[in-house]
Design a protein around this motif. Structure first.
Motif, PDB file in Angstrom:
ATOM      1  N   ARG A  23      29.268  28.464  19.994  1.00  0.00           N
ATOM      2  CA  ARG A  23      30.123  29.779  20.159  1.00  0.00           C
ATOM      3  C   ARG A  23      31.638  29.407  20.325  1.00  0.00           C
ATOM      4  N   SER A  24      32.429  30.249  19.946  1.00  0.00           N
ATOM      5  CA  SER A  24      33.753  30.017  20.020  1.00  0.00           C
ATOM      6  C   SER A  24      34.156  29.774  21.388  1.00  0.00           C
ATOM      7  N   ARG A  25      35.131  28.820  21.550  1.00  0.00           N
ATOM      8  CA  ARG A  25      36.183  28.780  22.815  1.00  0.00           C
ATOM      9  C   ARG A  25      36.506  30.085  23.380  1.00  0.00           C
ATOM     10  N   LYS A  26      37.138  30.821  22.545  1.00  0.00           N
ATOM     11  CA  LYS A  26      37.564  32.328  22.881  1.00  0.00           C
ATOM     12  C   LYS A  26      36.413  33.124  23.652  1.00  0.00           C
ATOM     13  N   LEU A  27      34.970  32.913  23.148  1.00  0.00           N
ATOM     14  CA  LEU A  27      34.144  33.638  24.033  1.00  0.00           C
ATOM     15  C   LEU A  27      33.807  33.090  25.310  1.00  0.00           C
ATOM     16  N   THR A  28      33.789  31.669  25.331  1.00  0.00           N
ATOM     17  CA  THR A  28      33.708  30.962  26.338  1.00  0.00           C
ATOM     18  C   THR A  28      34.774  31.156  27.549  1.00  0.00           C
ATOM     19  N   LEU A  29      35.916  31.301  27.180  1.00  0.00           N
ATOM     20  CA  LEU A  29      36.991  31.720  28.039  1.00  0.00           C
ATOM     21  C   LEU A  29      36.821  33.133  28.460  1.00  0.00           C
ATOM     22  N   ILE A  30      36.612  34.048  27.415  1.00  0.00           N
ATOM     23  CA  ILE A  30      36.503  35.474  27.963  1.00  0.00           C
ATOM     24  C   ILE A  30      35.369  35.555  29.140  1.00  0.00           C
ATOM     25  N   ASN A  31      34.276  35.022  28.900  1.00  0.00           N
ATOM     26  CA  ASN A  31      33.042  35.185  29.741  1.00  0.00           C
ATOM     27  C   ASN A  31      33.251  34.235  30.906  1.00  0.00           C
ATOM     28  N   GLY A  32      33.833  33.326  30.695  1.00  0.00           N
ATOM     29  CA  GLY A  32      34.139  32.267  31.827  1.00  0.00           C
ATOM     30  C   GLY A  32      34.926  33.024  32.903  1.00  0.00           C
ATOM     31  N   ILE A  33      36.029  33.495  32.426  1.00  0.00           N
ATOM     32  CA  ILE A  33      36.940  34.241  33.469  1.00  0.00           C
ATOM     33  C   ILE A  33      36.345  35.254  34.093  1.00  0.00           C
ATOM     34  N   HIS A  34      35.534  36.248  33.204  1.00  0.00           N
ATOM     35  CA  HIS A  34      34.906  37.348  33.586  1.00  0.00           C
ATOM     36  C   HIS A  34      34.185  37.118  34.792  1.00  0.00           C
ATOM     37  N   TRP A  35      33.103  36.049  34.452  1.00  0.00           N
ATOM     38  CA  TRP A  35      32.408  35.733  35.557  1.00  0.00           C
ATOM     39  C   TRP A  35      33.092  35.195  37.034  1.00  0.00           C
ATOM     40  N   LEU A  36      34.327  34.269  36.737  1.00  0.00           N
ATOM     41  CA  LEU A  36      35.079  34.191  37.900  1.00  0.00           C
ATOM     42  C   LEU A  36      35.418  35.204  38.820  1.00  0.00           C
ATOM     43  N   GLY A  37      36.120  36.257  38.020  1.00  0.00           N
ATOM     44  CA  GLY A  37      36.384  37.430  38.684  1.00  0.00           C
ATOM     45  C   GLY A  37      35.338  38.174  39.492  1.00  0.00           C
ATOM     46  N   ALA A  38      34.199  38.345  38.770  1.00  0.00           N
ATOM     47  CA  ALA A  38      32.979  38.827  39.355  1.00  0.00           C
ATOM     48  C   ALA A  38      32.615  38.115  40.857  1.00  0.00           C
ATOM     49  N   PHE A  39      32.492  36.767  40.653  1.00  0.00           N
ATOM     50  CA  PHE A  39      32.176  35.982  41.804  1.00  0.00           C
ATOM     51  C   PHE A  39      33.021  36.156  42.991  1.00  0.00           C
ATOM     52  N   LEU A  40      34.546  36.117  42.285  1.00  0.00           N
ATOM     53  CA  LEU A  40      35.403  36.208  43.506  1.00  0.00           C
ATOM     54  C   LEU A  40      35.455  37.765  44.208  1.00  0.00           C
ATOM     55  N   LEU A  41      35.259  38.735  43.548  1.00  0.00           N
ATOM     56  CA  LEU A  41      35.112  39.931  43.905  1.00  0.00           C
ATOM     57  C   LEU A  41      33.990  40.185  45.035  1.00  0.00           C
ATOM     58  N   MET A  42      32.576  39.586  44.457  1.00  0.00           N
ATOM     59  CA  MET A  42      31.568  39.736  45.373  1.00  0.00           C
ATOM     60  C   MET A  42      31.811  39.077  46.534  1.00  0.00           C
ATOM     61  N   GLY A  43      32.357  37.620  46.686  1.00  0.00           N
ATOM     62  CA  GLY A  43      32.627  36.986  47.638  1.00  0.00           C
ATOM     63  C   GLY A  43      33.731  37.712  48.606  1.00  0.00           C
ATOM     64  N   PHE A  44      34.824  38.390  47.923  1.00  0.00           N
ATOM     65  CA  PHE A  44      35.751  39.059  48.759  1.00  0.00           C
ATOM     66  C   PHE A  44      34.614  40.249  49.424  1.00  0.00           C
ATOM     67  N   VAL A  45      34.018  41.024  48.772  1.00  0.00           N
ATOM     68  CA  VAL A  45      33.327  42.031  49.421  1.00  0.00           C
ATOM     69  C   VAL A  45      32.414  41.605  50.630  1.00  0.00           C
ATOM     70  N   LEU A  46      31.760  40.598  50.243  1.00  0.00           N
ATOM     71  CA  LEU A  46      30.863  40.085  51.150  1.00  0.00           C
ATOM     72  C   LEU A  46      31.507  39.718  52.617  1.00  0.00           C
ATOM     73  N   ALA A  47      32.613  39.049  52.291  1.00  0.00           N
ATOM     74  CA  ALA A  47      33.206  38.326  53.601  1.00  0.00           C
ATOM     75  C   ALA A  47      33.893  39.695  54.258  1.00  0.00           C
ATOM     76  N   ILE A  48      34.364  40.769  53.590  1.00  0.00           N
ATOM     77  CA  ILE A  48      34.933  41.594  54.593  1.00  0.00           C
ATOM     78  C   ILE A  48      33.893  42.868  54.968  1.00  0.00           C
ATOM     79  N   VAL A  49      32.914  43.140  54.233  1.00  0.00           N
ATOM     80  CA  VAL A  49      31.846  44.183  54.527  1.00  0.00           C
ATOM     81  C   VAL A  49      30.756  43.418  55.297  1.00  0.00           C
ATOM     82  N   GLY A  50      30.423  42.270  54.963  1.00  0.00           N
ATOM     83  CA  GLY A  50      29.173  41.601  55.335  1.00  0.00           C
ATOM     84  C   GLY A  50      29.344  40.948  56.592  1.00  0.00           C
TER      85      GLY A  50
END
Length: 128
Positions: free
Chosen positions: A101-128
């Motif tokens: 796969r292209s490095r561009k796809l790896t970058l797009i998907n990798g940053i997407h998952w970083l954002g998703a995990f940071l948001l989940m971590g934030f919500v879990l810390a604030i709400v949970g």
């Protein structure tokens, strides 16, 4: 050590799910090109349900890590980054390398998952 909150897990999964939808709309053309799509993939209910369930599993696992390691905001965000880097990013890099796969796809998907995990971590810390 705090308890795992089902409400926080569901909310974290929902926030990550919405973020993912927005992310893929913002980077739609780049993502489709890098992934090899000729046109926009159809949004079907079945795969969307699977995606949401997967987010619930990920948020649940992250909540469990937070319960064992630390659930203050700083710890939750560090746990999110470590889980992302050690499991998600590593798996994406391995898969994309073997699938040529292209490095561009790896970058797009990798940053997407970083954002998703940071948001989940934030919500879990604030709400949970």
């Amino acid at each position: 050590m705090s308890a795992v909150s089902p409400i926080a897990i569901l909310l974290a999964a929902l926030v990550a799910f919405v973020f993912s939808f927005i992310w893929h709309r913002l980077f739609e053309k780049s993502w489709m090109t890098a992934a090899g799509y000729k046109g926009r993939p159809a949004l079907k209910a079945g795969p969307l349900v699977v995606v949401f369930v997967a987010f619930v599993v990920m948020a649940g696992m992250l909540s469990g890590l937070n319960a064992h390691i630390g659930d203050d905001l700083q710890s939750a965000l560090i746990n999110a980054v470590l889980a992302w880097a050690g499991f998600v990013l590593a798996a994406i890099v391995v898969d994309h390398s073997f699938e040529a796969r292209s490095r561009k796809l790896t970058l797009i998907n990798g940053i997407h998952w970083l954002g998703a995990f940071l948001l989940m971590g934030f919500v879990l810390a604030i709400v949970g």
